[in-house]
Design a protein around this motif. Structure first.
Motif, PDB file in Angstrom:
ATOM      1  N   PRO A 140       4.863  -2.158 -14.479  1.00 34.31           N
ATOM      2  CA  PRO A 140       4.486  -2.453 -13.100  1.00 34.31           C
ATOM      3  C   PRO A 140       3.229  -3.310 -13.017  1.00 34.31           C
ATOM      4  CG  PRO A 140       4.801  -0.086 -13.454  1.00 34.31           C
ATOM      5  CD  PRO A 140       4.875  -0.748 -14.782  1.00 34.31           C
ATOM      6  N   LEU A 141       3.187  -4.147 -11.989  1.00 41.94           N
ATOM      7  CA  LEU A 141       2.017  -4.996 -11.769  1.00 41.94           C
ATOM      8  C   LEU A 141       0.828  -4.145 -11.341  1.00 41.94           C
ATOM      9  CD1 LEU A 141       3.808  -7.888  -9.859  1.00 41.94           C
ATOM     10  CD2 LEU A 141       2.924  -7.951 -12.190  1.00 41.94           C
ATOM     11  N   PRO A 142      -0.389  -4.578 -11.643  1.00 42.28           N
ATOM     12  CA  PRO A 142      -1.565  -3.815 -11.236  1.00 42.28           C
ATOM     13  C   PRO A 142      -1.736  -3.836  -9.717  1.00 42.28           C
ATOM     14  CG  PRO A 142      -2.204  -5.894 -12.246  1.00 42.28           C
ATOM     15  CD  PRO A 142      -0.727  -5.782 -12.396  1.00 42.28           C
ATOM     16  N   HIS A 147      -3.197  -9.206  -3.988  1.00 38.50           N
ATOM     17  CA  HIS A 147      -4.172 -10.233  -3.593  1.00 38.50           C
ATOM     18  C   HIS A 147      -3.763 -11.608  -4.131  1.00 38.50           C
ATOM     19  CE1 HIS A 147      -6.934  -7.281  -1.972  1.00 38.50           C
ATOM     20  NE2 HIS A 147      -6.927  -6.622  -3.126  1.00 38.50           N
ATOM     21  N   VAL A 148      -3.244 -11.631  -5.332  1.00 38.12           N
ATOM     22  CA  VAL A 148      -2.812 -12.889  -5.946  1.00 38.12           C
ATOM     23  C   VAL A 148      -1.618 -13.452  -5.171  1.00 38.12           C
ATOM     24  CG1 VAL A 148      -1.855 -13.944  -8.035  1.00 38.12           C
ATOM     25  CG2 VAL A 148      -3.695 -12.244  -8.211  1.00 38.12           C
ATOM     26  N   GLU A 149      -0.659 -12.586  -4.854  1.00 31.44           N
ATOM     27  CA  GLU A 149       0.538 -13.051  -4.145  1.00 31.44           C
ATOM     28  C   GLU A 149       0.222 -13.523  -2.728  1.00 31.44           C
ATOM     29  OE1 GLU A 149       4.130 -10.634  -6.245  1.00 31.44           O
ATOM     30  OE2 GLU A 149       3.049  -9.598  -4.651  1.00 31.44           O
TER      31      GLU A 149
END
Length: 190
Positions: A140-142, A147-149
């Motif tokens: 899973p992504l952190p 925020h990046v997306e």
């Protein structure tokens, strides 16, 4: 230190980073059985000749590229030659950037189309592709990835892995310059 760990663990193979120049004495001091096998994990473009891309003017560009590299990296090569002789009692048989050619093979983390053709490489080159094909369901992504997306733009700033003694060189000026913007700034240090 590497030799001590190898003597203790007795590995059948050693996988080395192409920037880990301790591979040179390791390769030059292996016994006649050539154990352990030493492979280089190529995550950088190959530094084996030819250095210039093929095509028009190659016969002029290749010697010019070789000369420029020898001029720029000559002092480093002299140090590598001195240390190799000091550690092994042998002369460094290749330019230090080509030390991977002494290995049992290079596992290049790309496809052959991203490299210049090398008709007669000095060691086997295996194009093994990317190191992972994992998905976000497996890992899973952190939390902060949202925020990046959502960011309109992401700017990554680093001073590299070595030049982190004075963060006023690049990191602080970048943060100050982008402080009142809507860019997402990601800062990393070595």
């Amino acid at each position: 230190g590497l030799r001590d760990v190898m003597d203790l663990a007795g590995p059948d193979a050693v996988l080395l980073d192409p920037l880990f120049l301790a591979g040179i004495p390791l390769l030059l001091t292996r016994g006649p059985a050539r154990r352990p096998r030493v492979l280089v994990l190529g995550f950088l473009p190959l530094t084996l000749p030819p250095l210039a891309p093929p095509g028009f003017g190659w016969s002029l560009r290749e010697p010019a590229t070789q000369l420029a590299m020898k001029f720029a990296l000559g002092p480093v090569n002299r140090v590598a030659r001195h240390l190799t002789e000091q550690l092994t009692g042998q002369l460094l048989p290749v330019w230090f950037t080509e030390w991977a050619s002494l290995s049992d093979g290079i596992l290049q983390l790309t496809c052959s189309g991203f490299e210049y053709p090398r008709p007669t490489p000095p060691c086997p080159i295996h194009f093994v592709g990317p190191p992972s094909t994992s998905t976000t369901t497996q890992f899973p992504l952190p939390e902060w990835w949202a925020h990046v997306e959502q960011a309109r733009s992401v700017i990554h700033v680093t001073q590299g892995t070595v030049a982190n003694a004075d963060l006023d060189q690049v990191i602080l000026p970048t943060i100050q310059a982008l402080a009142d913007t809507e860019h997402l700034v990601v800062v990393t240090t070595g």
